[in-house]
Design a protein around this motif. Structure first.
Motif, PDB file in Angstrom:
ATOM      1  N   VAL A  61       0.842  -1.101   0.017  1.00 36.02           N
ATOM      2  CA  VAL A  61       0.203  -0.144  -0.025  1.00 36.02           C
ATOM      3  C   VAL A  61       1.098   1.279  -0.095  1.00 36.02           C
ATOM      4  O   VAL A  61       1.747   1.393   0.821  1.00 36.02           O
ATOM      5  N   THR A  62       0.831   1.924  -0.785  1.00 35.61           N
ATOM      6  CA  THR A  62       1.518   3.506  -1.080  1.00 35.61           C
ATOM      7  C   THR A  62       0.686   4.644  -1.050  1.00 35.61           C
ATOM      8  O   THR A  62      -0.467   4.454  -1.622  1.00 35.61           O
ATOM      9  N   LEU A  63       0.897   5.573  -0.052  1.00 37.81           N
ATOM     10  CA  LEU A  63       0.277   6.855   0.077  1.00 37.81           C
ATOM     11  C   LEU A  63       1.079   7.532  -0.880  1.00 37.81           C
ATOM     12  O   LEU A  63       2.034   8.102  -0.455  1.00 37.81           O
ATOM     13  N   VAL A  64       0.301   8.539  -1.818  1.00 39.17           N
ATOM     14  CA  VAL A  64       1.054   9.402  -2.690  1.00 39.17           C
ATOM     15  C   VAL A  64       0.276  10.556  -2.910  1.00 39.17           C
ATOM     16  O   VAL A  64      -1.037  10.577  -3.041  1.00 39.17           O
ATOM     17  N   PRO A  65       1.165  11.762  -2.663  1.00 37.19           N
ATOM     18  CA  PRO A  65       0.411  13.129  -2.889  1.00 37.19           C
ATOM     19  C   PRO A  65       0.066  13.321  -4.404  1.00 37.19           C
ATOM     20  O   PRO A  65       1.010  12.727  -4.978  1.00 37.19           O
ATOM     21  N   ALA A  66      -0.865  13.922  -4.772  1.00 33.89           N
ATOM     22  CA  ALA A  66      -1.420  14.215  -6.207  1.00 33.89           C
ATOM     23  C   ALA A  66      -0.317  14.675  -7.024  1.00 33.89           C
ATOM     24  O   ALA A  66      -0.201  14.334  -8.069  1.00 33.89           O
ATOM     25  N   THR A  67       0.569  15.489  -6.261  1.00 34.85           N
ATOM     26  CA  THR A  67       1.621  16.232  -7.245  1.00 34.85           C
ATOM     27  C   THR A  67       2.590  15.242  -7.395  1.00 34.85           C
ATOM     28  O   THR A  67       3.656  15.719  -8.218  1.00 34.85           O
ATOM     29  N   VAL A  68       2.727  14.024  -6.889  1.00 35.72           N
ATOM     30  CA  VAL A  68       4.081  13.236  -7.258  1.00 35.72           C
ATOM     31  C   VAL A  68       3.409  11.989  -8.143  1.00 35.72           C
ATOM     32  O   VAL A  68       4.421  11.242  -8.642  1.00 35.72           O
ATOM     33  N   VAL A  69       2.410  11.817  -8.132  1.00 36.42           N
ATOM     34  CA  VAL A  69       1.797  10.487  -8.748  1.00 36.42           C
ATOM     35  C   VAL A  69       2.024  10.336 -10.160  1.00 36.42           C
ATOM     36  O   VAL A  69       2.044   9.315 -10.743  1.00 36.42           O
ATOM     37  N   LYS A  70       2.442  11.517 -11.045  1.00 36.80           N
ATOM     38  CA  LYS A  70       2.649  11.596 -12.301  1.00 36.80           C
ATOM     39  C   LYS A  70       3.561  10.596 -12.866  1.00 36.80           C
ATOM     40  O   LYS A  70       4.758  10.350 -12.292  1.00 36.80           O
TER      41      LYS A  70
END
Length: 676
Positions: free
Chosen positions: A620-629
């Motif tokens: 399970v990875t928690l990713v901020p939207a600004t880094v998911v690209k």
């Protein structure tokens, strides 16, 4: 057991035995490479030749020893009797060439070899001489044990028959845990056309989500390394990614294809003359990234060049003095400046031309002058003082710091280019005491690189692969263009995924700033990874984005999409993650940056541990939207899309990115109205 099943078992036994032979041959290649290193170090040659040969042999041996474990072939081509070049031949296709002896026919042909192209391009309508194309199915995560060969699939192209493609489908749909994998076994015809483009060709790939544009770029890099090894090794090949998380994700693709030593970097790392310790207001950053800044900086630099008030020059030569009249000196400076050489080259060109004038006078008086005399005159103090006066030495930091500090200097350089408000936005609120104590922002690094490029051209690369190029500013494009002045580019991106304030609206503008205005723009619109249901949702949002991008379509119909309306978003997120964990594959929880801590705490309170985006292979990875690209997960839980959309000016584009990261299932959890 039926005759068909018996034939399949016989074929599997034969192919497993052949794989064992290939494994033994590869071990022999590695041992032979080590032996060549020992022999090569004792060759009778000049020291330089021996050093070059030794380095080359050691590199080859190291590459063979460090090959990642895995199956040695993934396909086979059986050519029919009518093919003029390969009639009756059989070739196994793999990630690298394997042979029992350099002079012997290969056991496995490299996927990049010309004959291998038929594996990707042949069809029932155009078999290209291929009678049978065979694909091999290997156990997921196989480390190359022959027992892991579990299936095979034949397409009798010579008879106009095409197989079901189940092996390809399983490989494409395999769960996404850990770093990105290569796609050598599943390259599609339109991707293969791009991969095998020539070294001198620059190309821009407008790739919809899930179309494999990043994989295409990496495989093109591997192809160019294979087909032009000396030119690429001499000039270098650079992979530019948007951030280090993305580079970690793609880091194993090229090594898995047998290519090591390729530089993979971010643009910031490439241009970083200093660490980033300062920040800019958005207005200032937007102006600094604007293409007009190139001319502002050029004016600021060359404003230091001036022959105004120059007097005649006298250079002592023993008891005699040679003189150059003032008007001739002015003509030299103006002539060099009109030629627009790099600043440092122009400075030395002025010195050389003045010395040439002095030498001509001396030779008229006393005949040809020796080289020692020329070198003495070049070092004369009066001449150096003159060059310093008309064309002073400078550093990029001095130019940029003065521009951002001195209102008058900025006004002169920006006249007719930037309005007063833009000039005011550029100026440092608290100027440093000198450039040595300046706190440089990320945008300042781009300005420094522009000036550095005006002073002296940087070393370039033979080829550069630029991913997520839609987010590049004009000034960042110029920084890349300087490093590709004598090479070519593979530009990868999706205009719909542009999230920076200066993101491209059309590729022609970006390509012009990259120095490749004539590069072909090739669209990839067929998705192989993102399910049709997920792309359908993203396409609804696409209509609201200000870019002319055709809707993507997907060949995958089995994916899942669920939109969960809930008053308790955190509780619904926990429930969605728990349900996702009952399935195979990776789970990415993507949320607006501001909500990251709350979501992490809610998951932790529920006993669900999470990793950050840099920890590849996590469940399970928690990713901020600004880094998911650029990243992808089997199951994505997108938390409160409205919060993502309103967090920044191009928030809808950011949300489009978030919604297209799932390769099997997407859960959209929300309490607020959806933006699409």
């Amino acid at each position: 057991m039926t005759s068909t099943e018996l034939a399949l078992q016989d074929s599997l036994r034969s192919e497993r035995s052949f794989h064992d032979a290939c494994r033994a041959a590869l071990a022999g290649m590695a041992a032979g490479a080590d032996e060549q290193v020992v022999t090569g170090e004792d060759v009778s040659a000049s020291g330089a030749d021996a050093e070059v040969l030794g380095y080359r042999l050691r590199s080859q041996a190291k590459a063979l020893r460090e090959l990642p474990e895995g199956p040695l072939f993934f396909g086979r081509l059986d050519f029919g009797p009518a093919d003029p070049e390969h009639a009756g031949q059989r070739y196994h296709i793999g990630r690298l060439r394997i042979t029992e002896d350099p002079a012997a026919p290969p056991l496995v042909v490299d996927w990049r070899a010309p004959v291998s192209r038929a594996f990707y391009q042949a069809s029932a309508l155009d078999p290209q001489g291929v009678a049978v194309r065979r694909r091999f199915g290997w156990s997921p995560g196989s480390r190359g044990d022959s027992a892991d060969l579990t299936g095979l699939e034949d397409e009798h192209l010579g008879r106009g028959e095409t197989g079901s493609g189940e092996i390809v489908a399983r490989e494409i749909e395999r769960p996404r845990v850990g770093p990105m994998r290569d796609i050598a076994a599943t390259i599609q015809p339109e991707q293969d056309d791009l991969v095998r483009g020539g070294l001198t060709e620059s190309v821009c790939v407008q790739g919809a989500p899930g179309t494999g544009k990043t994989a295409v770029g990496l495989h093109r890099a591997a192809y160019l390394l294979y087909t032009h090894p000396q030119r690429i090794q001499r000039a270098g090949l650079l992979i530019l990614g948007p951030n280090r998380t993305f580079l970690s994700y793609i880091s194993e693709v090229l090594p898995s294809l047998g290519e090591t030593g390729v530089r993979q970097s971010t643009l910031r790392d490439e241009i970083a003359l200093h660490p980033v310790t300062g920040t800019d207001a958005e207005r200032a950053a937007v102006v600094k990234h604007d293409a007009r800044m190139a001319e502002v900086l050029r004016r600021a630099l060359y404003a230091r060049v001036s022959a105004e008030g120059v007097e005649s020059l006298a250079v002592a030569d023993g008891s005699y003095r040679w003189r150059v009249p003032a008007d001739e000196l002015v003509e030299i400076v103006e002539g060099v400046r009109a030629e627009q050489p790099p600043y440092a080259v122009g400075r030395e060109r002025v010195r050389t031309r003045v010395v040439r004038c002095l030498q001509a006078q001396a030779e008229r008086r006393a005949g040809p002058r020796p080289n020692a005399w020329v070198r003495k005159i070049e070092r004369a103090r009066t001449l150096s003082a003159y060059v310093d006066a008309v064309w002073p030495k400078t550093r990029p930091e001095e130019v940029v710091a003065e521009l951002l500090t001195d209102r008058a200097v900025l006004a002169r350089a920006a006249e007719g280019l930037l309005d007063p408000d833009e000039q005011e936005a550029l100026r440092w609120a608290r100027p440093p005491r000198s450039y040595t104590s300046a706190r440089w922002s990320a945008a300042d690094l781009v300005l420094l690189d522009e000036v550095a490029g005006l002073i002296e051209h940087p070393e370039g690369y033979g080829h550069i692969v630029v991913d997520e190029a839609q987010d590049l500013s004009p000034m960042e494009c110029r920084a890349i263009a300087r490093r590709a002045a004598f090479g070519s580019l593979t530009v990868l991106g999706d205009l719909a995924q542009g999230t920076t304030p200066w993101a491209a609206r059309a590729w022609d503008v970006t390509l012009r700033h990259l120095g490749e205005p004539d590069a072909a723009v090739v669209p990839l619109t067929t998705g192989f990874r993102v399910p049709a249901a997920v792309l359908g949702l993203a396409n609804r949002l696409l209509a609201r984005l200000d870019v002319a991008v055709p809707p993507a379509r997907s060949l995958r119909t089995e994916g899942e999409l669920r939109i969960r309306r809930a008053d308790d978003v955190l509780g619904a997120t926990v429930a969605a993650v728990r349900e996702a964990l009952t399935r195979e594959g990776s789970v990415g929880v993507v949320t607006a940056d501001a909500d990251l801590a709350r979501v992490r705490d809610a998951l932790a309170a529920a006993g669900i541990g999470t990793a950050g985006p840099d920890e590849l292979g996590a469940r399970v990875t928690l990713v901020p939207a600004t880094v998911v690209k650029g990243l992808e997960y089997d199951h994505v839980v997108a938390v409160e899309p409205a919060a993502v959309a309103e967090a920044e000016e191009r928030g809808l584009h950011r949300l489009y990115v978030v919604l297209t990261r799932a390769v099997s299932r997407l859960d959209v959890v929300h309490a607020r109205p959806l933006p699409f």
